[in-house]
Structure formats: structure tokens, C-alpha cells
Design a protein around this motif. Structure first.
Motif, mmCIF file in Angstrom:
data_model
loop_
_atom_site.group_PDB
_atom_site.id
_atom_site.type_symbol
_atom_site.label_atom_id
_atom_site.label_comp_id
_atom_site.label_asym_id
_atom_site.label_seq_id
_atom_site.Cartn_x
_atom_site.Cartn_y
_atom_site.Cartn_z
ATOM 1 N N GLY A 148 67.913 46.254 65.914
ATOM 2 C CA GLY A 148 67.044 46.380 64.730
ATOM 3 C C GLY A 148 65.608 46.569 65.153
ATOM 4 N N SER A 149 65.187 45.745 66.114
ATOM 5 C CA SER A 149 63.802 45.819 66.568
ATOM 6 C C SER A 149 63.554 47.176 67.245
ATOM 7 N N GLY A 150 64.519 47.626 68.063
ATOM 8 C CA GLY A 150 64.365 48.918 68.748
ATOM 9 C C GLY A 150 64.198 50.052 67.749
ATOM 10 N N ARG A 151 64.970 49.993 66.688
ATOM 11 C CA ARG A 151 64.908 51.076 65.706
ATOM 12 C C ARG A 151 63.591 51.031 64.915
ATOM 13 N N PRO A 157 55.274 51.149 66.977
ATOM 14 C CA PRO A 157 54.917 50.509 68.257
ATOM 15 C C PRO A 157 55.245 51.358 69.487
ATOM 16 N N TYR A 158 56.443 51.892 69.561
ATOM 17 C CA TYR A 158 56.817 52.621 70.779
ATOM 18 C C TYR A 158 55.965 53.877 70.989
ATOM 19 N N PRO A 159 55.751 54.696 69.943
ATOM 20 C CA PRO A 159 54.896 55.855 70.198
ATOM 21 C C PRO A 159 53.514 55.454 70.733
ATOM 22 N N LEU A 176 59.838 43.882 80.239
ATOM 23 C CA LEU A 176 60.294 42.491 80.159
ATOM 24 C C LEU A 176 60.862 42.216 78.763
ATOM 25 N N GLY A 177 62.091 41.724 78.689
ATOM 26 C CA GLY A 177 62.730 41.506 77.387
ATOM 27 C C GLY A 177 63.036 42.850 76.747
ATOM 28 N N CYS A 178 63.784 43.669 77.484
ATOM 29 C CA CYS A 178 63.905 45.097 77.128
ATOM 30 C C CYS A 178 64.775 45.363 75.901
ATOM 31 N N ILE A 199 64.548 44.337 82.101
ATOM 32 C CA ILE A 199 65.270 43.077 82.310
ATOM 33 C C ILE A 199 65.336 42.348 80.974
ATOM 34 N N ASP A 200 66.422 41.684 80.761
ATOM 35 C CA ASP A 200 66.564 40.877 79.553
ATOM 36 C C ASP A 200 67.354 39.618 79.909
ATOM 37 N N PHE A 201 66.948 38.558 79.244
ATOM 38 C CA PHE A 201 67.496 37.237 79.446
ATOM 39 C C PHE A 201 68.963 37.155 79.015
ATOM 40 N N SER A 202 69.320 38.003 78.028
ATOM 41 C CA SER A 202 70.625 37.838 77.375
ATOM 42 C C SER A 202 71.691 38.725 78.029
ATOM 43 N N VAL A 226 70.183 41.607 84.039
ATOM 44 C CA VAL A 226 69.922 40.315 83.410
ATOM 45 C C VAL A 226 68.821 39.643 84.221
ATOM 46 N N GLY A 227 67.860 39.072 83.558
ATOM 47 C CA GLY A 227 66.800 38.393 84.309
ATOM 48 C C GLY A 227 65.882 37.629 83.381
ATOM 49 N N ASP A 228 65.295 36.578 83.937
ATOM 50 C CA ASP A 228 64.353 35.755 83.186
ATOM 51 C C ASP A 228 62.948 36.127 83.649
ATOM 52 N N MET A 229 62.093 36.523 82.721
ATOM 53 C CA MET A 229 60.748 36.963 83.133
ATOM 54 C C MET A 229 59.939 35.818 83.753
ATOM 55 N N PHE A 230 60.355 34.559 83.480
ATOM 56 C CA PHE A 230 59.642 33.424 84.078
ATOM 57 C C PHE A 230 60.098 33.157 85.516
ATOM 58 N N ALA A 247 55.976 45.010 77.729
ATOM 59 C CA ALA A 247 56.751 44.034 76.946
ATOM 60 C C ALA A 247 56.409 44.273 75.489
ATOM 61 N N CYS A 248 57.435 44.435 74.683
ATOM 62 C CA CYS A 248 57.185 44.608 73.250
ATOM 63 C C CYS A 248 57.874 43.476 72.497
ATOM 64 N N ASP A 249 57.109 42.675 71.826
ATOM 65 C CA ASP A 249 57.621 41.582 70.992
ATOM 66 C C ASP A 249 58.474 40.582 71.766
ATOM 67 N N THR A 250 58.103 40.367 73.021
ATOM 68 C CA THR A 250 58.865 39.401 73.837
ATOM 69 C C THR A 250 58.099 38.092 73.999
ATOM 70 N N HIS A 252 55.787 36.452 72.173
ATOM 71 C CA HIS A 252 55.474 35.506 71.091
ATOM 72 C C HIS A 252 56.507 34.395 70.984
ATOM 73 N N GLU A 253 57.716 34.665 71.524
ATOM 74 C CA GLU A 253 58.753 33.629 71.463
ATOM 75 C C GLU A 253 58.330 32.398 72.260
ATOM 76 N N TYR A 254 57.295 32.577 73.114
ATOM 77 C CA TYR A 254 56.876 31.473 73.989
ATOM 78 C C TYR A 254 55.435 31.056 73.711
ATOM 79 N N LEU A 255 54.952 31.413 72.517
ATOM 80 C CA LEU A 255 53.540 31.111 72.224
ATOM 81 C C LEU A 255 53.243 29.613 72.243
HETATM 82 C C1 LIG Z 1 62.374 40.451 69.809
HETATM 83 S S1 LIG Z 1 63.351 41.055 71.119
HETATM 84 C C2 LIG Z 1 62.424 42.508 71.555
HETATM 85 C C3 LIG Z 1 63.283 43.479 72.292
HETATM 86 C C4 LIG Z 1 62.601 44.761 72.745
HETATM 87 N N1 LIG Z 1 61.497 44.517 73.646
HETATM 88 C C5 LIG Z 1 62.131 45.589 71.568
HETATM 89 O O1 LIG Z 1 61.031 46.143 71.634
HETATM 90 O O2 LIG Z 1 62.869 45.735 70.605
HETATM 91 C C6 LIG Z 1 62.972 39.963 72.441
HETATM 92 C C7 LIG Z 1 63.863 40.202 73.653
HETATM 93 O O3 LIG Z 1 63.374 39.417 74.741
HETATM 94 C C8 LIG Z 1 64.466 38.827 75.418
HETATM 95 N N2 LIG Z 1 63.963 37.617 76.086
HETATM 96 C C9 LIG Z 1 63.628 36.441 75.529
HETATM 97 N N3 LIG Z 1 63.229 35.576 76.465
HETATM 98 C C10 LIG Z 1 63.288 36.225 77.656
HETATM 99 C C11 LIG Z 1 63.012 35.841 78.992
HETATM 100 N N4 LIG Z 1 62.582 34.610 79.281
HETATM 101 N N5 LIG Z 1 63.192 36.751 79.966
HETATM 102 C C12 LIG Z 1 63.636 37.998 79.669
HETATM 103 N N6 LIG Z 1 63.937 38.401 78.423
HETATM 104 C C13 LIG Z 1 63.761 37.533 77.417
HETATM 105 C C14 LIG Z 1 65.476 38.539 74.316
HETATM 106 O O4 LIG Z 1 66.788 38.406 74.858
HETATM 107 C C15 LIG Z 1 65.310 39.767 73.428
HETATM 108 O O5 LIG Z 1 66.175 40.810 73.797
#
Ligand SMILES: C[S@@+](CC[C@H](N)C(=O)[O-])C[C@H]1O[C@@H](n2cnc3c(N)ncnc32)[C@H](O)[C@@H]1O
Length: 348
Positions: A148-151, A157-159, A176-178, A199-202, A226-230, A247-250, A252-255
Motif C-alpha cells: 500500500g505504501s509503495g503504491r 514521494p518516490y518521484p 533501509l526498510g525497503c 534491506i528490510d526487517f521483515s 533481510v536485515g535490521d538497520m540498527f 529510507a522512505c517512511d521507515t 518514524h517508527e522509532y521516533l
Molecule cells: C512504512 S514501511 C515503508 C516501506 C517502504 N520504505 C516504502 O516506501 O513503502 C516501513 C518498512 O520498514 C521496515 N522496517 C521496520 N523496522 C526496520 C528495521 N529496524 N530495519 C529494517 N527495516 C525495518 C518494515 O518491515 C517496513 O517494511
């Protein structure tokens, strides 16, 4: 019919009858939104709507039989979607109407994102009373977050971000968080020389990506792991030196864990000292403005609040980048959609 309407007016009085009709219409828009969305999700996720888009009229009964679907349930959904004008049914044949086609195209990301966060909505009563907690007892559907976010990000954002990446003459991009790789795939499409790695965590998200890459990996220029950006893993041995980190929208999950974000930037800078950064993030919109212009940001804020995510202001992001030792080379903030884009490099 006229006679019945006349009898109703005599029974209720004209103004009460008109008011009742208007109020019902108002309630119906919410009820219908929910019922229609549930039917749409069901047929969308099983590929039926994409088949209609690709092939035109199809026998819904044959399709259902081949899939082993319950005929009565399918008939009910087809009749309903025909009734509200998203599908057109003629006997056995069914096709998309113009509004149905629109719904399947441009706002599709919104509908997919709603499905991603549907577990929060379905569990609201238990979340309200504390019987269930996000994270502990329920999760968003991560593949649909990516999809959904990609679409949706393909619209603005992407352009903008791709232009920033190409403007910096980047050759090897690490995202990061692709998510569903849509951002990087678009870079590979517009620049036939660029090399991209996500790389993506999931693991679930990355498996989805690998299935897509099996169909097209842009001559090996697009890869994922698969990878953790931290705690960034070793990258593929044949990946050229990374000169751009995106990194796009990745983030804020850690704000609420700013020190962790700062530590991440510190180790990225140590590992990729000359890389530029192109970051897209949500930027808080003024609540008074949103009340006057109730855009989809309202739903987005709701999803974030229910899943313990924060939205930072543009100023908050600038502060974090400054503390991370990054200077802003270019910046575009779009208050209308609550999003901002930053190109950054290590401060001298
Ligand atoms: C809101 S989505 C955004 C996805 C993509 N960047 C986009 O533009 O649509 C956030 C992504 O970050 C990944 N993510 C969250 N924490 C992460 C971490 N610590 N390391 C790598 N990826 C992570 C999630 O699995 C998810 O796919």
C-alpha cells in the motif's frame, strides 16, 4: 411507487420524511463504505478484480467454481457490488464499471493500507479495554504495509526522492526498510546503470520481494536481503561501494527512541563515510488545517496512533539530522500531504 411515496408523506409529514431520508443517506455512506471495502478486499486479494481489469467480462460463476469458492457468498458480493455500481453484471457475466476501474487503480494503495491496519480496527474493543495490546497480541499486515505504501508513494514521494538521488549522481543505493522495493525498482527503470539493494526487517516482506525479483531483477541490478538497520548485516560481496542511503517512511517508527536512531546514523557514517542520504518522512500537519481539510492523513494518523508510531514535525527531523552530524543539502516539505524529503550529507 408514486402512490406509496404519497402514502408515506401523509403518514410522516413531508419535512419528517425528507429529513429521515437525508439522515439515512448520511449513515449509509459509512455502512456502505465498510461493506463495500470488505467485499472489495476479498475479491482484490484473490486476484478476481485484476482478472476483470485484464480480461473484461468474465463468468463469475465459472471463476468461483474453478477457485472452489462458495457460490452463494460470491453471488451475494457480485450482486452487492453491481448494486452500488462498482461492477456491472449481465446474467453470468460480470465486468468492472468505470468507478470500479478507478478504485482498482489510483486509490488502491489506500485500500491496501487499510487492510494492513485492519487487525487494529477489528480488535478496537479489546484494545480499548486493554485486553489486547498492539505488538504483544496483534500486528499490522506487513506485506500490505509495503504494498500500500509503495503504491501511494509512487504518487509524490518516490518521484521527488528519485530526483534527489539522481541529482546526487548516486551509483549504488542502499534502501533501509525497503518494503515492496517499489522505490528502488523505479530507480532501476529510469537509470539503466544504477545498482540498488534493499534491506528490510521483515522476512515475510523480503520473501514477497524475492518472488517479485524472480520475475524481474533488472539484470541483477536490484537485490534484497533481510536485515535490521540498527545492526546492518554484511551486504552482498559484489555490491559496489554504497554512495547513497535512502529510507522512505521507515525512521518514524522509532521516533520515541531517538538515541537509537542517532546511534544508527553514527554507525552508518562510520561504515559509509562519503554516502549521501535521501530521506522521506511524515511531517506532522497542523490539526486545525486537517480539520478544515479532512484528507486521508486522518486515517493515517489513526493507524499510527493505534500501532504505537509517532509522527514528527519537519523541525523535529531537522533536529535529529543535525544531532546525527548531517547537513541538509536539499529539502522539500509538502504540508498538504504531511510529507517531507531531505537530501543530506555528513557535516564537515
Ligand atoms: C512504512 S514501511 C515503508 C516501506 C517502504 N520504505 C516504502 O516506501 O513503502 C516501513 C518498512 O520498514 C521496515 N522496517 C521496520 N523496522 C526496520 C528495521 N529496524 N530495519 C529494517 N527495516 C525495518 C518494515 O518491515 C517496513 O517494511
Amino acid at each position: 411507487m408514486i402512490g406509496q411515496i404519497w402514502r408515506l408523506i401523509r403518514l410522516l409529514g413531508l419535512s419528517r420524511a425528507v429529513r429521515m431520508k437525508r439522515h439515512h443517506q448520511q449513515g449509509l455512506s459509512y455502512v456502505r463504505g465498510y461493506a463495500a471495502t470488505c467485499c472489495w478486499w476479498t475479491l482484490l486479494q484473490r486476484g478476481f478484480l485484476d482478472r476483470l481489469a485484464a480480461e473484461g467480462p468474465v463468468s463469475w460463476r465459472d471463476h468461483g467454481r474453478r477457485q472452489g469458492w462458495d457460490e452463494q457468498v460470491l453471488a451475494g458480493m457480485v450482486e452487492y457490488l453491481d448494486g452500488i455500481g462498482l461492477l456491472a453484471r449481465r446474467d453470468e457475466q460480470v465486468e468492472l464499471t468505470d468507478p470500479g476501474r478507478v478504485l482498482l487503480a489510483e486509490p488502491r494503495g489506500l485500500i491496501e493500507l487499510l487492510w494492513a491496519y485492519e487487525p487494529c480496527l477489528a480488535n478496537l474493543p479489546d484494545m480499548l479495554t486493554g485486553r489486547k495490546q498492539y505488538g504483544r497480541d496483534l500486528q499490522r499486515r506487513i506485506t500490505y504495509v509495503g504494498l500500500g505504501s509503495g503504491r501511494l508513494c509512487e504518487q509524490l514521494p518516490y518521484p521527488v526522492m528519485r530526483r534527489m538521488v539522481l541529482g546526487q549522481k548516486a551509483r549504488t543505493v542502499l534502501d533501509l526498510g525497503c518494503g515492496d522495493l517499489a522505490f528502488l525498482a523505479g530507480l532501476c527503470r529510469v537509470d539503466p546503470e544504477i545498482r540498488c539493494h534493499g534491506i528490510d526487517f521483515s522476512p515475510e516482506m523480503v520473501q514477497f520481494d524475492r518472488d517479485q525479483l524472480a520475475k524481474n531483477d533488472y539484470q541483477g541490478r536490484l537485490t534484497v536481503q533481510v536485515g535490521d538497520m540498527f545492526d546492518l548485516p554484511d551486504l552482498p560481496a559484489d555490491l559496489p561501494p554504497v554512495d547513497c542511503i535512502t529510507a522512505c517512511d521507515t525512521f518514524h517508527e522509532y521516533l520515541q527512541e531517538t538515541p537509537r536512531l542517532l546511534e544508527m546514523f553514527r554507525s552508518l557514517r562510520a561504515r559509509f563515510p562519503t554516502a549521501v542520504y535521501v530521506i522521506g518522512e511524515f511531517c506532522l500537519q497542523d490539526p486545525a488545517w486537517l480539520k478544515k481539510h479532512p484528507t486521508a492523513s486522518l486515517e493515517h494518523h489513526l493507524f499510527h496512533q493505534l500501532s504505537n508510531q509517532q509522527i514528527g514535525s519537519a523541525d523535529q527531523w531537522r533536529g535529529i539530522f543535525r544531532q546525527a552530524g548531517l547537513e541538509i543539502i536539499a529539502e522539500q516539505i509538502y504540508d498538504l500531504v504531511g510529507h517531507g524529503y531531505f537530501a543530506l550529507r555528513a557535516a564537515p
